[in-house]
Design an enzyme around this catalytic site. Structure first.
Site, PDB file in Angstrom:
ATOM      1  N   GLN A  56       0.813  -1.215   0.000  1.00  0.00           N
ATOM      2  CA  GLN A  56       0.000   0.000   0.000  1.00  0.00           C
ATOM      3  C   GLN A  56       0.849   1.268   0.000  1.00  0.00           C
ATOM      4  OE1 GLN A  56      -3.542  -0.254  -0.361  1.00  0.00           O
ATOM      5  NE2 GLN A  56      -2.626  -2.219  -0.902  1.00  0.00           N
ATOM      6  N   HIS A  91       1.535   3.158  -3.274  1.00  0.00           N
ATOM      7  CA  HIS A  91       0.539   3.988  -3.960  1.00  0.00           C
ATOM      8  C   HIS A  91       1.053   5.401  -4.197  1.00  0.00           C
ATOM      9  CE1 HIS A  91      -3.320   1.877  -4.507  1.00  0.00           C
ATOM     10  NE2 HIS A  91      -2.901   1.087  -3.540  1.00  0.00           N
ATOM     11  N   GLU A 131      -8.370   3.524   6.332  1.00  0.00           N
ATOM     12  CA  GLU A 131      -9.076   3.093   5.119  1.00  0.00           C
ATOM     13  C   GLU A 131      -9.107   1.570   5.014  1.00  0.00           C
ATOM     14  OE1 GLU A 131      -8.696   3.678   0.261  1.00  0.00           O
ATOM     15  OE2 GLU A 131      -6.990   4.107   1.563  1.00  0.00           O
ATOM     16  N   ASP A 161      -8.095  -4.259  -3.562  1.00  0.00           N
ATOM     17  CA  ASP A 161      -7.741  -3.255  -4.563  1.00  0.00           C
ATOM     18  C   ASP A 161      -7.978  -3.745  -5.983  1.00  0.00           C
ATOM     19  OD1 ASP A 161      -6.940  -1.380  -2.723  1.00  0.00           O
ATOM     20  OD2 ASP A 161      -4.805  -1.788  -2.924  1.00  0.00           O
ATOM     21  N   HIS A 185     -48.804  26.247   7.504  1.00  0.00           N
ATOM     22  CA  HIS A 185     -48.822  24.790   7.601  1.00  0.00           C
ATOM     23  C   HIS A 185     -50.086  24.340   8.337  1.00  0.00           C
ATOM     24  CE1 HIS A 185     -44.606  25.241   6.575  1.00  0.00           C
ATOM     25  NE2 HIS A 185     -44.419  23.940   6.569  1.00  0.00           N
TER      26      HIS A 185
END
Length: 447
Positions: free
Chosen positions: A252, A255, A320, A354, A414
Site C-alpha cells: 500500500q 501507492h 481506510e 484493490d 402549515h
C-alpha cells in the site's frame, strides 16, 4: 499503559501536493475557466497538463474496438473475471436495498423507491499507474445500480491511450469514454460542455488536484467521497508472520509518497522483525522510491499491551484498510466499528480488495470512516419517499394533528393546510376558512 512507538511518522500530515503549490487556488482557477469557456478551456488545460489535444477527446466505437484489440488476451480474460467478482457482490448489495410500501394506519400509505442517478461521471486515474480496477469499482457498480448513462474519463499515459484501461471501462459498461484527465475532466463533466454531457454525480479516486476539484464542485453535483492518500493499518498479535506484515505494508505504501502505513501490534518482536524486513524489501522493490518515501515519512509501528487495547486504538486511527493478523481475526467484526474495509486473516490482503476480490476499493480516508462507508451500489441510488392518504377520516385526523403541531412552531400556513382537511372531512369549525369563502361545515364534527 500508553502505546509504545517503535517508529513514528516523521511528517505531521499528508501533503496535498508538491511543496509550494497552492492546490486549492490552482483548481479554483481551472474550474472557473472551464465554467466560463467550456471546451476551449478543457482543451487548453489538457494541452498544458497532459500534452494531449486530439481532434476529439471522446473515443468512437471504432477507436474503442481497435484499442481493445491490442490488449493481450490474458488481460482481457482477467478483466472479465475480476468484473464478474465485482458484479456478483454489487448485485447482492442492490438486492439488499428494497422498495416498500407500508400502511401506517388505516388509509395512510407511506413508501420508498430507490431511484438511480440519471447520469454519472466516473474518473479513472492514470497518471502514475493505469488503474484498471477503478473502472470496475465505479462504472460497473453504477450500472448494477441501474444508472442509465455512465461517462468514463481517464487521462492519457505518456501521450498515449491507456489500452487496458479503455478495455476495462468498455467492459464495465461505460456509455461514453473520454481520454481526458485531471481537473479539466471532472469540471467538464460537472458543468457539461458542447461535447461532454453534464453529469449529476462524480465517482472515482484521483490525485490531489482531482480530489480538490471534486471537493470544490460538491453541491453543484454529488460526489462519492472526499479522498486522500491510500492508508493501511495492520493489527497483529504474536501469531503474525512478520515477513507477510512487511510485504503487505509496502503493497500500500507504493501507492504514493504520502500513504500512511501503520503496524499496530501486541508483540514488540513482531513489530521489530517487520521493520527489519521492510528495510530489506525496500532494497529491491521496483516501486521503492515511492514506497520507501511513504514508509519513512508516514510509517508507524505501535505496540500495545493487549488485543482489546489494539481494537480501541484502531478505531481511533479509523484507517481506510485494516488487515487483521491475529489468532481470532473475526473478533474485529465485533470489537471494531471504524474502518473503511476489514481484511481478516493472513490469507486476505488489501491488494485483493484493490484489484480482484469483488468488494469496492473506493474507501474513506483521513478518518472519514467515522461518518461514512465506501463506494457501493447505494451511492448511485436516491431513496425517495412517497405518501398517499386514501381515507378521508384519516386525512381529517392528520389535519387536526398537523394544525396543533404546526402552531406549536408558529407555522400558521402549515396549520391551515391541516385545518382545511379537518373541516372538509371531519366538520371541524375553522373561521379563517369560512371568512375566506372556503367550504362551510355541513355536518356535525366527528370527535
Amino acid at each position: 499503559m500508553a502505546p509504545k512507538y517503535l517508529k513514528r511518522a516523521s511528517a505531521a500530515e499528508s501533503p496535498a501536493s508538491s511543496p509550494g503549490l497552492d492546490v486549492a487556488s490552482i483548481v479554483k482557477n481551472v474550474i472557473e475557466d472551464i465554467r466560463q469557456n467550456g471546451d476551449a478551456a478543457v482543451r487548453k488545460y489538457s494541452e498544458n497538463f497532459d500534452k494531449w489535444s486530439p481532434e476529439s477527446f471522446k473515443l468512437s466505437k471504432e477507436q474503442i474496438d481497435a484499442t481493445i484489440a491490442q490488449v493481450p488476451k490474458q488481460t482481457i480474460e482477467d478483466i472479465r473475471q475480476v468484473q464478474a467478482n465485482v458484479r456478483r457482490f454489487a448485485k447482492a448489495q442492490r438486492e439488499s436495498i428494497r422498495d416498500f410500501e407500508l400502511e401506517t394506519q388505516p388509509g395512510v400509505f407511506l413508501g420508498q423507491k430507490n431511484v438511480p442517478v440519471a447520469v454519472v461521471g466516473a474518473y479513472i486515474p492514470g497518471g502514475r499507474y493505469p488503474l484498471l480496477a477503478s473502472a470496475h469499482m465505479t462504472i460497473l457498480t453504477a450500472k448494477v445500480a441501474g444508472v442509465p448513462h455512465v461517462i468514463g474519463a481517464t487521462p492519457p499515459i505518456a501521450g498515449k491511450i491507456p489500452k487496458a484501461t479503455v478495455a476495462a471501462m468498455h467492459m464495465a459498461g461505460a456509455d461514453e469514454i473520454f481520454i481526458l484527465g485531471g481537473v479539466q475532466a471532472v469540471a467538464a463533466m460537472a458543468f457539461g460542455t458542447k461535447t461532454i454531457h453534464k453529469v449529476d454525480f462524480l465517482a472515482g479516486p484521483g490525485n490531489a488536484f482531482v480530489a480538490e476539484g471534486k471537493r470544490q464542485l460538491f453541491g453543484e453535483i454529488g460526489i462519492d467521497l472526499f479522498a486522500g492518500p491510500t492508508e493501511i493499518l495492520i493489527i497483529t498479535d504474536e501469531t503474525a508472520d512478520a515477513f507477510t506484515v512487511a510485504t503487505d505494508i509496502l503493497s500500500q505504501a507504493e501507492h504514493g509518497p504520502d500513504s500512511p502505513a501503520i503496524i499496530l501490534t501486541t508483540s514488540e518482536e513482531v513489530g521489530r522483525k517487520a521493520m527489519a524486513y521492510i528495510d530489506e524489501l525496500l532494497k529491491e522493490l521496483p516501486t521503492a522510491p515511492l514506497a520507501g518515501t511513504s514508509w519513512r515519512a508516514f510509517g508507524e509501528v505501535i505496540v500495545v499491551d493487549s488485543i482489546d487495547e489494539a481494537w480501541k486504538v484502531a478505531d481511533q486511527i479509523a484507517s481506510e484498510h485494516v488487515q487483521v493478523f491475529t489468532k481470532n481475526p473475526r473478533d474485529a467484526l465485533e470489537k471494531m466499528s471504524t474502518y473503511g474495509a476489514l481484511f481478516l486473516g493472513e490469507n486476505t490482503c488489501v491488494s485483493y480488495g484493490d484489484k480482484c476480490i469483488g468488494t469496492n476499493h473506493v474507501l474513506p480516508t483521513r478518518k472519514a470512516a467515522k461518518y461514512t462507508g465506501g463506494l457501493w451500489v447505494g451511492k448511485f441510488l436516491r431513496t425517495c419517499t412517497y405518501q398517499e392518504v386514501k381515507s378521508t377520516t384519516a386525512s381529517g385526523e392528520l389535519g387536526r394533528l398537523c394544525g396543533r403541531a404546526a402552531r406549536a412552531e408558529n407555522f400558521e400556513g402549515h396549520a391551515r393546510s391541516g385545518d382545511l382537511r379537518a373541516q372538509k372531512y371531519l366538520s371541524d369549525e375553522h373561521s379563517w376558512i369560512t371568512n375566506a369563502g372556503g367550504p362551510s361545515v355541513t355536518k356535525k364534527a366527528k370527535m
